[in-house]
Design a protein around this motif. Structure first.
Motif, PDB file in Angstrom:
ATOM      1  N   THR A 100      26.898  74.348  89.592  1.00 40.73           N
ATOM      2  CA  THR A 100      28.255  73.877  89.337  1.00 40.73           C
ATOM      3  C   THR A 100      28.712  72.856  90.380  1.00 40.73           C
ATOM      4  O   THR A 100      29.894  72.548  90.464  1.00 40.73           O
ATOM      5  N   GLN A 101      27.785  72.319  91.156  1.00 45.12           N
ATOM      6  CA  GLN A 101      28.132  71.333  92.177  1.00 45.12           C
ATOM      7  C   GLN A 101      27.525  69.974  91.837  1.00 45.12           C
ATOM      8  O   GLN A 101      26.308  69.847  91.680  1.00 45.12           O
ATOM      9  N   TRP A 102      28.392  68.981  91.725  1.00 43.75           N
ATOM     10  CA  TRP A 102      27.990  67.609  91.412  1.00 43.75           C
ATOM     11  C   TRP A 102      28.532  66.683  92.493  1.00 43.75           C
ATOM     12  O   TRP A 102      29.563  66.961  93.097  1.00 43.75           O
ATOM     13  N   THR A 103      27.843  65.569  92.691  1.00 45.97           N
ATOM     14  CA  THR A 103      28.291  64.539  93.629  1.00 45.97           C
ATOM     15  C   THR A 103      28.375  63.216  92.896  1.00 45.97           C
ATOM     16  O   THR A 103      27.477  62.870  92.122  1.00 45.97           O
ATOM     17  N   LEU A 104      29.459  62.482  93.133  1.00 45.37           N
ATOM     18  CA  LEU A 104      29.602  61.114  92.632  1.00 45.37           C
ATOM     19  C   LEU A 104      29.575  60.209  93.855  1.00 45.37           C
ATOM     20  O   LEU A 104      30.446  60.303  94.721  1.00 45.37           O
ATOM     21  N   LEU A 105      28.538  59.391  93.949  1.00 45.33           N
ATOM     22  CA  LEU A 105      28.366  58.468  95.068  1.00 45.33           C
ATOM     23  C   LEU A 105      28.674  57.064  94.577  1.00 45.33           C
ATOM     24  O   LEU A 105      27.936  56.506  93.764  1.00 45.33           O
ATOM     25  N   ARG A 106      29.790  56.509  95.046  1.00 41.40           N
ATOM     26  CA  ARG A 106      30.161  55.138  94.675  1.00 41.40           C
ATOM     27  C   ARG A 106      29.330  54.173  95.505  1.00 41.40           C
ATOM     28  O   ARG A 106      29.307  54.270  96.734  1.00 41.40           O
ATOM     29  N   ILE A 107      28.676  53.228  94.815  1.00 43.67           N
ATOM     30  CA  ILE A 107      27.778  52.323  95.523  1.00 43.67           C
ATOM     31  C   ILE A 107      28.180  50.864  95.388  1.00 43.67           C
ATOM     32  O   ILE A 107      28.196  50.128  96.364  1.00 43.67           O
ATOM     33  N   TRP A 108      28.499  50.421  94.174  1.00 41.49           N
ATOM     34  CA  TRP A 108      28.765  49.005  93.940  1.00 41.49           C
ATOM     35  C   TRP A 108      30.211  48.778  93.533  1.00 41.49           C
ATOM     36  O   TRP A 108      30.798  49.564  92.814  1.00 41.49           O
TER      37      TRP A 108
END
Length: 147
Positions: free
Chosen positions: A6-14
């Protein structure tokens, strides 16, 4: 249920031409590309996300069949922030879209409907009705070919 599922990561790159794109991943599922409208991005932080009913999205079968649309909780000063289908910054107006690919200039995502269906099937099959999303900035500004 395994808490890690139940753990997600959103990594903003561009960040280019009004589009903020990146990746969203889970240790157990894999990677989706993400798209946000740069003018309306969600502040970095850890958010609880719940599947909830949405009058706006309830007309389309893909949004009804999985018991709700993911909605970020407790976003300061905002409500109704969802994860949904969209390919262009104009499709998301403050929400997050997911896709299976990204444009060469990083300004839109591809195959969003298929990515959304796979994401929701995963949540549905695992019995996940709420999860945690950690939004992290690691932004690069990219110039387009026209500049």
């Amino acid at each position: 249920m395994d808490k890690d599922k139940t753990q997600w990561t959103l990594l903003r790159i561009w960040n280019v031409d009004g589009a903020t794109t990146g990746i969203m991943y889970s240790r157990y599922y894999g990677v989706f590309y993400t798209l946000e409208n740069t003018a309306k991005i969600i502040p970095p932080g850890v958010y609880k996300v719940k599947l909830t009913y949405s009058p706006r999205f309830s007309l389309k079968k893909v949004y009804r069949e999985f018991g709700g649309v993911p909605c970020l909780q407790d976003v300061k000063g905002r409500s109704g922030i969802r994860i949904h289908i969209g390919n262009l910054p104009s499709d998301v107006s403050g929400c997050i879209a997911i896709g299976n690919g990204i444009a060469k200039n990083f300004d839109y995502i591809l195959d969003s409907a298929s990515a959304y269906r796979h994401f929701m099937e995963y949540l549905y099959n695992e019995g996940i009705k709420e999860f945690t999303l950690d939004i992290v900035d690691a932004l690069c500004t990219t110039k387009t070919d026209e500049e």
